[in-house]
Design a protein around this motif. Structure first.
Motif, short mmCIF file in Angstrom:
data_model
loop_
_atom_site.label_atom_id
_atom_site.label_comp_id
_atom_site.label_asym_id
_atom_site.label_seq_id
_atom_site.Cartn_x
_atom_site.Cartn_y
_atom_site.Cartn_z
N ARG A 124 6.02 -23.45 -12.56
CA ARG A 124 4.57 -23.25 -12.34
C ARG A 124 4.34 -22.41 -11.53
N LYS A 125 5.16 -22.28 -10.35
CA LYS A 125 5.08 -21.05 -9.39
C LYS A 125 5.59 -19.76 -10.07
N VAL A 126 6.39 -19.69 -10.72
CA VAL A 126 6.80 -18.53 -11.46
C VAL A 126 5.57 -18.07 -12.23
N GLN A 141 1.13 -34.11 -13.84
CA GLN A 141 2.56 -34.64 -13.90
C GLN A 141 3.13 -34.12 -12.57
N ILE A 142 2.77 -32.83 -12.51
CA ILE A 142 3.78 -31.95 -11.63
C ILE A 142 3.41 -32.70 -9.97
N ASP A 143 2.10 -32.62 -9.79
CA ASP A 143 1.70 -33.04 -8.50
C ASP A 143 1.85 -34.48 -8.35
N LEU A 144 1.62 -35.31 -8.99
CA LEU A 144 1.65 -36.76 -8.66
C LEU A 144 3.34 -37.31 -8.45
N ILE A 145 4.05 -36.50 -9.11
CA ILE A 145 5.44 -36.91 -9.11
C ILE A 145 6.16 -36.06 -7.91
N MET A 146 5.79 -34.83 -7.72
CA MET A 146 6.13 -34.14 -6.42
C MET A 146 5.67 -35.41 -5.24
N LYS A 147 4.58 -35.65 -5.11
CA LYS A 147 4.19 -36.23 -3.92
C LYS A 147 4.44 -37.52 -3.95
N GLU A 148 4.40 -38.30 -4.81
CA GLU A 148 4.44 -39.96 -4.99
C GLU A 148 5.93 -40.59 -5.31
N LEU A 183 13.35 -15.94 -7.73
CA LEU A 183 13.58 -17.12 -8.24
C LEU A 183 14.31 -18.07 -7.40
N ASN A 184 15.36 -17.31 -6.70
CA ASN A 184 16.12 -18.21 -5.82
C ASN A 184 15.46 -18.76 -4.62
N THR A 185 14.61 -17.92 -4.00
CA THR A 185 13.48 -18.40 -3.09
C THR A 185 12.66 -19.59 -3.37
N ILE A 186 12.12 -19.35 -4.75
CA ILE A 186 11.24 -20.24 -5.30
C ILE A 186 11.99 -21.69 -5.52
N LYS A 187 13.10 -21.62 -6.12
CA LYS A 187 13.81 -22.71 -6.65
C LYS A 187 14.26 -23.69 -5.28
N ARG A 188 14.67 -22.77 -4.25
CA ARG A 188 14.99 -23.57 -3.01
C ARG A 188 13.90 -24.34 -2.37
N GLY A 189 12.80 -23.45 -2.15
CA GLY A 189 11.57 -24.12 -1.88
C GLY A 189 11.04 -25.41 -2.55
N VAL A 190 11.40 -25.47 -3.93
CA VAL A 190 10.85 -26.60 -4.74
C VAL A 190 11.89 -27.88 -4.50
N LEU A 191 13.07 -27.61 -4.27
CA LEU A 191 14.02 -28.53 -3.99
C LEU A 191 13.86 -29.20 -2.63
#
Length: 603
Positions: free
Chosen positions: A467-469, A270-277, A484-492
């Motif tokens: 997931r990263k957390v 769910q995470i990988d396909l949506i993040m990519k596609e 947490l801020n760094t992880i969230k910003r990176g995902v966005l």
């Protein structure tokens, strides 16, 4: 303009839900926690050490069922009465008192699982033959056997349940009580701000200067509490990690996915396909928003605006019923009767007031009817929100009638399918009843911005961050606000690329979501919507047979795994196809929005 919120005592009765089907009054509830403690002690005295034969197991489980129903209703009352006003001292104390009682009750009842799992499997199989309604409970219990601890350890852990749940309570206290928002100023004029008004109004405000100023003011206040919020969250994470290790799971992911009855491959997919596609489609949507609104740049603070806010009609609670009745008519008269009762019997809390929990939810205590919390803003998209929560209500209205309390609740992986299904039915109804390009664009943009953005983007980005957390926690590390801020910003930034500027404050979005205190919950929204998208297409093309199969799925409750429930509805979630088809469908919707915008601009 957004107004200051009233106190709960100032809200008209008709806008509030009626909890009297649980307890006639708060006074009637007062003796209940202590009475349940005594009942649990008596239950333990009667059955502890007696579970040896199938007949004694069945007798115990029948008594356990009755007691568990009472505990569930009491817990619902304590929780629901607090959720409408977190500042109410009486409600705070009531919830705290029930939490303490529940810990003692759980400790007294922990022997049930311990003693049953010490018995030969053949004895439990014989009990299932004698009492088939308990098959699901006993088989799920047997699955847990490799992770069951010594009976005294289980009793001690149960006694600490209130302490283990404390981080979530602390999160809510910080968010709803300690965090007080000042007015913000634009052009010399001051505007009121609160958690509810930001998420219900300011995020979607059409004036760019107001919207962005509200986002900055909101984020500035979050920043003041980021260290407390991070420490609270880390407490939750470390508790989960310790529990996972104690119970011998291979990883914290295995522990959290165990009750969902899915393996890690479905979670990661769910995470990988949506993040990519999905990302390229949503970047196109962001660019369309920027173009239509003539924005100098597209920022994170602009993502919740409507494609055509001038077209979105305002709607009253009474008017919403007409839309929902027509949209959900395909589900049949019994379902519509449930919808009618939810309005007429005040199952729904529509009020906006200070101290009320943010967002929307549906609670369905066994033995009573569902309760829906929503903060009604009068925007047309609230119809989708309400339909979503009525989807949960319709699910458990059916499951609770057909199943016992142990069989009614399905895996968390499946829980959002019936809710998002109703959003799709509303969309299908609206699209089928108009050929006007502006109306079609409004409906499709609402599907994209409300149904898919909320469930496939907002919650999915939470899941990618989560997931990263958990990967850090599983490696024996901890987190703080900076991490947490760094992880969230990176995902966005990974998802939105150069289509959206991730402005200062966006990284604090992790502070807004209570789902992080509910295990691996955020990703299940996209999982549920994947299933409901495919089933809604079947209903459009096949009609009544597909509806009947879906109603059978709702009635099945938790008697089957998510894959089996989806299969009943004609969807094979063991493959990538349903998810890929859903992502492609979202892309088609966004392409249609682009075409409709060109058509409207040229008219």
């Amino acid at each position: 303009m957004v107004k200051s919120l009233p106190l709960r005592s100032e809200v008209p009765t008709e806008e509030k839900w009626d909890l009297t089907s649980l307890f006639a009054s708060s006074e009637d509830f007062e003796p209940v926690p202590e009475a349940l403690e005594k009942e649990a002690e008596a239950f333990s005295a009667q059955f502890k050490g007696t579970l040896a034969e199938p007949a004694s197991i069945v007798e115990m489980l029948e008594a356990y069922t009755a007691l568990y129903e009472k505990i569930t209703q009491a817990g619902a009352y304590a929780s629901l009465s607090l959720s409408t006003d977190q500042s109410n001292d009486e409600a705070q104390m009531r919830a705290s008192r029930f939490g303490s009682a529940a810990a003692k009750i759980g400790s007294n009842l922990s022997f049930v699982a311990s003693e049953l799992l010490e018995l030969p499997e053949a004895t439990l199989e014989a009990a299932i033959v004698q009492a088939p309604p308990f098959e699901n409970y006993l088989k799920k219990l047997l699955r847990r056997k490799p992770h069951q601890l010594h009976p005294e350890a289980e009793k001690a852990l149960a006694a600490y349940s209130a302490t283990f749940n404390a981080p979530y309570g602390l999160y809510n206290t910080t968010k709803m009580l300690d965090m007080s928002f000042d007015n913000f100023e634009v052009g010399g004029q001051k505007y009121p701000l609160s958690y509810v008004s930001f998420e219900g109004d300011w995020e979607a405000e059409t004036r760019t200067d107001l919207r962005r100023a509200a986002f900055t003011a909101f984020s500035d206040k979050l920043e003041e509490y980021q260290h407390t919020a991070a420490k609270t969250y880390d407490m939750e994470l470390q508790t989960e990690k310790t529990t996972s290790d104690l119970r011998g799971y291979g990883s914290i992911f295995d522990y959290l996915l165990f009750d969902q009855e899915v393996d890690r491959s479905l979670y990661n997919r769910q995470i990988d396909l949506i993040m990519k596609e999905l990302a390229p489609h949503m970047r196109k949507y962001a660019k369309l928003l920027q173009q239509v609104h003539g924005l100098d740049k597209m920022t994170f603070a602009d993502l919740k605006i409507s494609l055509d806010a001038s077209y979105e009609p305002e709607i009253t609670v009474e008017e919403s019923k007409k839309y929902i009745n027509k949209a959900l008519a395909v589900m049949g008269p019994d379902y519509l009767e449930m919808v009618e009762r939810s309005y007429s019997e005040r199952w729904i809390d529509f009020a906006q007031n200070k101290g009320k929990s943010t967002g929307a939810f549906c609670s369905s205590p066994y033995g009573s009817h569902p309760y829906i919390l929503i903060s009604w803003t009068g925007r047309m998209n609230e119809v989708f929100v309400l339909a979503h929560e009525l989807g949960h209500a319709g699910h458990f209205h059916n499951a609770n009638r057909e199943q016992n309390i142990f069989n009614a609740r399905p895996s968390l992986y499946f829980i959002e399918a019936p809710s998002t299904m109703n959003e799709m039915l509303v969309a299908n109804h609206l699209l089928a009843n108009s050929d006007d390009p502006k109306f079609k664009r409004w409906v499709i943009s609402t599907i994209v911005a409300r149904t898919y953005y909320h469930n496939f983007v907002t919650h999915l980005l939470e899941a990618a961050y989560q997931r990263k957390v958990y990967e850090r926690i599983d490696a024996g590390e901890s987190v703080n606000a900076g991490i947490l801020n760094t992880i969230k910003r990176g995902v966005l930034e990974e998802f939105w690329g150069d289509a959206v500027e991730i402005t200062s404050g966006a990284e604090l979005t992790w502070m807004r979501q209570p789902h992080y205190y509910m295990g691996l919950y955020p990703y299940t929204y996209s999982a549920g919507l994947t299933i409901s998208t495919q089933v809604s297409k079947r209903i459009l093309s096949e009609g009544q047979p597909a509806v009947d199969e879906w109603l059978d799925v709702l009635k099945a409750g938790g008697t089957k795994t998510p894959a089996e429930l989806a299969q009943m509805a004609g969807v094979d979630i063991t493959t990538e196809k349903p998810l890929r088809d859903t992502i492609a469908y979202i892309g088609e919707l966004i392409d249609e929005l682009v075409s409709l915008t060109e058509e409207i601009d040229q008219a």
